[in-house]
Design a protein around this motif. Structure first.
Motif, mmCIF file in Angstrom:
data_model
loop_
_atom_site.group_PDB
_atom_site.id
_atom_site.type_symbol
_atom_site.label_atom_id
_atom_site.label_comp_id
_atom_site.label_asym_id
_atom_site.label_seq_id
_atom_site.Cartn_x
_atom_site.Cartn_y
_atom_site.Cartn_z
ATOM 1 N N PRO A 49 61.087 53.134 24.593
ATOM 2 C CA PRO A 49 60.131 52.463 24.907
ATOM 3 C C PRO A 49 59.543 51.565 23.747
ATOM 4 O O PRO A 49 59.372 50.437 22.847
ATOM 5 N N HIS A 50 59.001 52.793 22.997
ATOM 6 C CA HIS A 50 58.530 52.801 21.434
ATOM 7 C C HIS A 50 59.368 52.736 20.114
ATOM 8 O O HIS A 50 59.170 51.528 19.515
ATOM 9 N N VAL A 51 60.831 53.258 20.822
ATOM 10 C CA VAL A 51 61.683 53.284 19.537
ATOM 11 C C VAL A 51 62.636 51.912 19.624
ATOM 12 O O VAL A 51 62.841 51.480 18.960
ATOM 13 N N VAL A 52 62.869 51.181 20.652
ATOM 14 C CA VAL A 52 63.908 50.219 21.196
ATOM 15 C C VAL A 52 62.652 49.195 20.536
ATOM 16 O O VAL A 52 62.846 48.421 20.428
ATOM 17 N N GLU A 53 61.496 48.660 20.803
ATOM 18 C CA GLU A 53 60.563 47.767 20.560
ATOM 19 C C GLU A 53 59.973 47.526 18.718
ATOM 20 O O GLU A 53 60.318 46.574 18.512
ATOM 21 N N ALA A 54 60.068 48.834 18.484
ATOM 22 C CA ALA A 54 59.664 48.754 16.579
ATOM 23 C C ALA A 54 61.548 48.865 15.954
ATOM 24 O O ALA A 54 61.281 47.640 15.758
ATOM 25 N N ALA A 55 62.792 49.011 16.925
ATOM 26 C CA ALA A 55 63.832 48.558 16.529
ATOM 27 C C ALA A 55 63.958 46.905 16.939
ATOM 28 O O ALA A 55 64.715 45.983 15.802
ATOM 29 N N GLN A 56 63.457 46.369 17.816
ATOM 30 C CA GLN A 56 63.744 45.164 18.138
ATOM 31 C C GLN A 56 62.801 44.120 17.675
ATOM 32 O O GLN A 56 63.373 43.235 16.436
ATOM 33 N N ARG A 57 61.555 44.591 17.207
ATOM 34 C CA ARG A 57 60.577 44.165 16.206
ATOM 35 C C ARG A 57 61.658 44.115 14.875
ATOM 36 O O ARG A 57 61.152 42.836 13.859
ATOM 37 N N GLN A 58 61.861 45.074 13.955
ATOM 38 C CA GLN A 58 62.195 45.056 12.901
ATOM 39 C C GLN A 58 63.124 44.164 12.822
ATOM 40 O O GLN A 58 63.816 43.635 11.543
ATOM 41 N N ILE A 59 64.521 44.090 13.738
ATOM 42 C CA ILE A 59 65.840 43.141 13.527
ATOM 43 C C ILE A 59 65.074 41.940 13.110
ATOM 44 O O ILE A 59 66.095 41.190 12.310
ATOM 45 N N GLY A 60 63.939 41.665 14.055
ATOM 46 C CA GLY A 60 64.211 39.705 13.837
ATOM 47 C C GLY A 60 63.183 39.911 12.083
ATOM 48 O O GLY A 60 63.631 38.212 11.673
#
Length: 413
Positions: A49-60
Motif C-alpha cells: 500500500p505505501h508503494v502504491v500510494e507513492a506511485a499514484q501520488r507521483q503520477i498525478g
C-alpha cells in the motif's frame, strides 16, 4: 492476430488477475504462494500500500522528467536516501532502467577510469542479456549463443563452487584464487585488467554463495594491481540476503556496485554506485538515457526504502531465510544433491542416481509445485536447480506453507 514472441515461455501456467503481499490470484480463481517475487523484484510484496500510494501520488504530478534535461524531486530524495544504506565511500550514483544497463555502465566506468581494456568475470555469473553484459555472462550459453562475435576483453576465472567440484569450500577457494593468479600470468596482465565483476551469490548460475576468503582475495589483488572490484548486487541487494547488500556478509569493500530488482518494488529502475572520485573519471557523455531515473520509479524506490526500514525487512529476510534454508534441507530427498543459499535465496539442485544433473526431475518438481499453489523458478547451467525467492515480507506461516507443498512435491516426483 498479433502474438507475443514464441520465445517468451512462461515458467508457470498462471495468468494474474491481481496480487497482494506474498500471493498472486489467477484468473482461474486460485491463490498462489509466490516464491518467485518477479525474479527477486517485488521485495516488499505485491502492491504494498505505501508503494502504491507513492506511485499514484507521483503520477498525478510528474510521470517523466528526463534527468539530463530537468531535475525532479523524487530523484533528489532517492539519491539522498540511498546515502544512508550504501557502502561507505560509495557516494555517487548513476541511474538507468535495467540490470543489464547498470552492468554496462559499470563496465564503461571501469574501462574509462583505469584506461585498461580487460575485465575478469567468474564462472557461473549472470550479468544480463545485452551484448556487453551477455559477453560477461557464464551461467548458461542460452544467454550469449547465436549472436557472436561477442565483446572482447572478457576473461573468465573460477568461482569457488564447492559442490560442483566435489571439494570442500577451502579447496574450491584455493583453486579459484590460484587459477585467478594463473590467468594473470597467462591471459590478461594485471596492468591491462580494469575490473573484477562478480556476484556475491551466483544467481542464474545456481544460487551459489561465495565466501569471505575468496572475496577478500579479490580485494587484496585489486588493491595490489589497481583493479576495480565491482559487486553485481542486482539480485542480492536491498535486503534479499539478510543484509542490505550481499557483499556485506563477506567483509569486503567494493569500488562499484550495481543495483536494480528490489530497489523499486517492481518499477523499472537500476543504477551504479561508486565514489565521486572514481565516478568523475567517466568520460563526458558516457552516462545518460531517456528513461533513466523515471520520476514514478524513483518515488516507488523511496517508498520501498521506507517499507524496508519501518517493517524491518532486512532482519525478516535473515530470520525467514534461515527457516527456509533449514526447512528445505531437512526435506531434501535423494533426488536433491545439494541445498544452498543465503537469506531469501534458496536453491535445490536435482541430480540423478549417479550424480549427474537432472533437469527433467527439477522441471517436474517446479511444475508440480505450481499445480499445488506454490510458484517457483529454475536456474543453473543445466537448469536443474529449483529456486525459492519469496518476498522480504514473507512470514513464518507462509514459509511453513511453502515447505509443506514442497514436501508433497518431493514425495511425488
Amino acid at each position: 492476430m498479433t502474438r507475443l514472441s514464441p520465445l517468451l515461455q512462461q515458467a508457470t501456467p498462471v495468468t494474474v488477475d491481481h496480487a497482494a503481499g506474498s500471493y498472486i490470484y489467477g484468473t482461474d480463481g486460485r491463490r498462489y504462494l509466490d516464491f518467485t517475487a518477479g525474479i527477486g523484484v517485488t521485495s516488499t510484496g505485491h502492491c504494498h500500500p505505501h508503494v502504491v500510494e507513492a506511485a499514484q501520488r507521483q503520477i498525478g504530478s510528474l510521470i517523466h522528467g528526463q534527468y539530463t534535461t530537468v531535475m525532479h524531486k523524487p530523484l533528489l530524495e532517492l539519491t539522498e536516501r540511498l546515502g544512508a544504506v550504501l557502502p561507505e565511500g560509495l557516494d555517487s550514483l548513476f541511474f538507468a532502467n535495467s540490470g543489464s544497463e547498470a552492468v554496462e555502465a559499470a563496465l564503461r566506468l571501469a574501462r574509462q577510469a583505469t584506461g585498461r581494456p580487460n575485465v575478469i568475470v567468474f564462472h557461473g555469473g549472470f550479468h544480463g542479456r545485452t551484448v556487453a553484459a551477455a559477453s560477461m555472462t557464464t551461467s548458461g550459453t542460452r544467454f550469449s549463443a547465436g549472436f557472436s562475435p561477442l565483446m572482447g576483453g572478457v576473461h573468465i576465472a573460477p568461482f569457488p563452487n564447492a559442490y560442483r567440484y566435489g571439494w570442500t569450500e577451502d579447496q574450491a577457494t584455493d583453486f579459484a584464487l590460484k587459477e585467478l593468479d594463473y590467468l594473470f600470468a597467462t591471459v590478461t596482465s594485471p596492468a591491462e585488467t580494469a575490473a573484477f565483476i562478480v556476484e556475491p551469490v551466483l544467481g542464474e548460475g545456481g544460487y551459489v554463495p561465495g565466501n569471505t576468503r575468496f572475496f577478500q582475495g579479490l580485494r587484496e589483488r585489486a588493491d595490489r594491481h589497481g583493479i576495480l572490484l565491482v559487486f553485481d548486487e542486482i539480485q542480492t541487494g536491498f535486503g534479499r540476503t539478510g543484509k542490505f547488500f550481499g557483499h556485506q556478509h563477506f567483509d569486503t569493500r567494493p569500488d562499484v556496485i550495481t543495483i536494480a530488482k528490489g530497489l523499486a518494488s517492481g518499477f523499472p529502475l537500476s543504477g551504479i554506485a561508486a565514489s565521486e572520485e572514481l565516478m568523475v573519471k567517466a568520460w563526458p557523455g558516457s552516462q545518460g538515457g531517456t528513461y533513466g531515473a523515471n520520476a514514478v520509479s524513483c518515488a516507488a524506490a523511496v517508498a520501498t526504502l521506507d517499507v524496508i526500514e519501518k517493517e524491518g525487512l532486512v532482519e525478516n529476510a535473515a530470520a525467514r531465510g534461515t527457516e527456509l534454508l533449514d526447512g528445505v534441507r531437512s526435506r531434501a530427498t535423494d533426488a536433491v544433491g545439494d541445498v544452498r543459499g543465503l537469506g531469501l535465496l534458496v536453491g535445490s539442485e536435482f541430480v540423478s542416481a549417479d550424480g549427474e544433473p537432472d533437469r527433467e526431475r527439477a522441471a517436474a518438481a517446479q511444475k508440480l509445485a505450481a499445480s499445488k499453489g506454490l510458484l517457483l523458478l529454475m536456474c543453473g547451467a543445466y537448469m536443474n536447480v529449483v529456486r525459492m525467492i519469496p518476498p522480504l515480507i514473507v512470514t513464518s506461516e507462509q514459509i511453513e506453507d511453502g515447505l509443506g507443498i514442497w514436501s508433497e512435491v518431493l514425495s511425488e516426483i
